[in-house]
Design an enzyme around this catalytic site. Structure first.
Site, PDB file in Angstrom:
ATOM      1  N   ASP A 263       7.125  -4.680 -69.586  1.00  0.00           N
ATOM      2  CA  ASP A 263       7.912  -5.406 -70.580  1.00  0.00           C
ATOM      3  C   ASP A 263       9.011  -4.500 -71.148  1.00  0.00           C
ATOM      4  O   ASP A 263       9.732  -3.851 -70.394  1.00  0.00           O
ATOM      5  CB  ASP A 263       6.948  -5.907 -71.671  1.00  0.00           C
ATOM      6  CG  ASP A 263       7.586  -6.826 -72.686  1.00  0.00           C
ATOM      7  OD1 ASP A 263       7.834  -7.999 -72.362  1.00  0.00           O
ATOM      8  OD2 ASP A 263       7.843  -6.367 -73.803  1.00  0.00           O
ATOM      9  N   ASP A 389       4.445 -15.817 -64.986  1.00  0.00           N
ATOM     10  CA  ASP A 389       4.895 -15.198 -66.240  1.00  0.00           C
ATOM     11  C   ASP A 389       5.843 -16.147 -66.971  1.00  0.00           C
ATOM     12  O   ASP A 389       6.869 -16.558 -66.435  1.00  0.00           O
ATOM     13  CB  ASP A 389       5.602 -13.877 -65.910  1.00  0.00           C
ATOM     14  CG  ASP A 389       5.812 -13.005 -67.122  1.00  0.00           C
ATOM     15  OD1 ASP A 389       5.900 -13.540 -68.232  1.00  0.00           O
ATOM     16  OD2 ASP A 389       5.875 -11.770 -66.960  1.00  0.00           O
ATOM     17  N   HIS A 417       1.993 -12.732 -67.939  1.00  0.00           N
ATOM     18  CA  HIS A 417       2.817 -11.587 -68.366  1.00  0.00           C
ATOM     19  C   HIS A 417       1.993 -10.309 -68.549  1.00  0.00           C
ATOM     20  O   HIS A 417       2.563  -9.226 -68.657  1.00  0.00           O
ATOM     21  CB  HIS A 417       3.537 -11.935 -69.675  1.00  0.00           C
ATOM     22  CG  HIS A 417       4.526 -10.898 -70.107  1.00  0.00           C
ATOM     23  ND1 HIS A 417       5.604 -10.517 -69.325  1.00  0.00           N
ATOM     24  CD2 HIS A 417       4.598 -10.130 -71.238  1.00  0.00           C
ATOM     25  CE1 HIS A 417       6.300  -9.589 -69.956  1.00  0.00           C
ATOM     26  NE2 HIS A 417       5.715  -9.327 -71.113  1.00  0.00           N
TER      27      HIS A 417
END
EC number: 3.1.1.-
Length: 443
Positions: A263, A389, A417
């Site tokens: 991320d 995701d 995710h």
């Protein structure tokens, strides 16, 4: 033990005297047979000899013979049932042991439910520009999974099988994987969490990598995890990445690591790659912000904000300096965590994240990074796509890959995710495989 046998024998001798008619009643006899069937086998063997001394008449002898016959049948059925249960238990234990060896799973109890199989994760090589005179490495191709009756997870990236590949026996599989670590460029992984997460999110990945013989470090960025800093007071990417930078400063001059980021941790990775290129052997971006020179994470996500209504609903902007000034942090609506981040993750991991996630500092998200080909560009990069995701959709991941091509792209099918929660085994296999990819030497 001897006293208990005496009491039972005495009860047997006294029971006929209590029955009407001077003889043993049928109910007393069958009750006695039932009692024998419930006794352990060593007790029945102790009591049987006493039956021959219980009377001398022909009627008593016939009754004793009937009792002996019925007792013998009960004993045979009991022994047969015990043998059958023993064989079934042994077969079940052998099956579970073989499964654990074949697929490197943690041991399961005999009552656990085997998860259904899902599609195998694949890897592809993304073409990247290479200077002339440089040989391209072996091409990894997408491989269609073979059907297996076992139904176990076999998600990992793989290359096409060669006729020269040796066949591995099941009991050699784990040792072979451990031995491969010896040939890796480095045995040390450094894990960088995403925005709002902390080192706590890597607990499964740390366990699996250490099981394969790697040394693993997970960093808590400033204002994350156990850090006591208020995220509203973080004003730069350097400040947010300070624990990661401090880690690289503490490494020996010749020591290298495999840097893994998730991320927004991808932006922190990129910042560290620019500063410490000689200490990073490989960089792995897991659904992460893989930025180009002069780009910010905010620029990246603004490309798909209009098409991601769930993101707008889940994010809560915080204004510690008043709403007339830019936001200082971004938090998440806890009621939307499952739909937005953990749509494939187990409930226990969702519960962990719900009480552990912290706001993301906004200033580092909006800061543009400056990356050079000499430093950042000299490090081998790999990207792992998460195919289910909703926070960083596949289209956005592919846009980053196209803009800033890595050496190789992997896919984690069935992952949300947070693949370290939803697909930890598959993620581990890909990380181990990346660690074993040899360095490409120019001709």
């Amino acid at each position: 033990m001897g006293n208990s046998f005496t009491c039972i024998s005495h009860e047997q001798e006294q029971r006929p005297k209590k029955s009407s008619g001077g003889g043993r009643s049928n109910s007393g006899k069958y009750k006695y047979v039932r009692r024998l069937s419930l006794m352990p086998s060593f007790r029945r063997r102790t009591l049987l000899p006493s039956l021959s001394c219980s009377g001398s008449s022909s009627t008593t002898s016939s009754k004793k013979g009937g009792i002996k016959a019925k007792t013998k049948k009960i004993r045979e059925r009991h022994h047969h049932h015990q043998d059958h249960e023993k064989d079934s238990h042994i077969i079940q234990e052998q099956t579970l042991a073989a499964t654990n060896l074949l697929f490197n799973q943690t041991p399961r109890s005999s009552n656990s439910v085997v998860p259904p199989s899902f599609r195998r994760s694949t890897s592809v090589v993304y073409p990247s520009a290479q200077p002339s005179g440089t040989s391209s490495g072996p091409v990894l191709a997408v491989q269609t999974p073979k059907k297996s009756n076992a139904g176990f997870v076999r998600s990992s990236s793989s290359r096409q099988r060669s006729s020269t590949d040796p066949l591995i026996k099941p009991n050699q599989l784990v040792d072979k994987e451990l031995n491969k670590v010896e040939g890796s460029e480095t045995k040390r992984f450094v894990l960088v969490h995403g925005g709002g997460f902390g080192a706590w999110c890597w607990y499964k990945t740390i366990t699996l990598l250490e099981k394969h013989g790697f040394q693993v470090d997970a960093v808590d960025l400033t204002g994350s995890g156990v850090s006591s800093i208020d995220t509203n007071n973080i004003t730069s990417l350097a400040h947010y990445s300070k624990p990661l930078l401090h880690f690289f400063e503490s490494l020996k001059p010749t020591e290298k690591v495999i840097l893994v980021g998730h991320d927004f941790g991808g932006a922190c990775m990129s910042y560290a790659m620019e500063m410490f290129p000689t200490k990073i052997a490989k960089a792995v971006f897991i659904s992460a912000a893989m930025l180009a020179n002069g780009q910010s994470t905010l620029d990246l996500f603004n490309q798909q904000v209009g098409s991601n209504d769930l993101m707008q609903q889940a994010q809560i902007f915080l204004y510690a300096n008043g709403k007339k000034n830019p936001p200082t942090a971004v938090d998440f609506d806890r009621s939307l965590l499952r739909d937005f981040l953990f749509n494939q993750s187990p409930p226990k991991d969702l519960a962990l994240a719900s009480v552990s996630i912290r706001p993301i500092p906004f200033a580092p998200v909006s800061e543009k990074v400056h990356l050079s080909e000499k430093n950042y560009g000299s490090i081998r990069r790999f990207y792992i796509k998460t195919m289910e995701d909703y926070a960083v959709p596949v289209l956005l991941q592919e846009a980053m890959i196209k803009l800033n091509p890595p050496e190789q792209v992997f896919q984690l099918k069935g992952s949300d995710h947070a693949p370290f929660f939803s697909r930890p085994q598959s993620l581990n296999r890909i990380l181990v495989e990346i660690s074993q990819i040899p360095f490409k030497k120019s001709s």
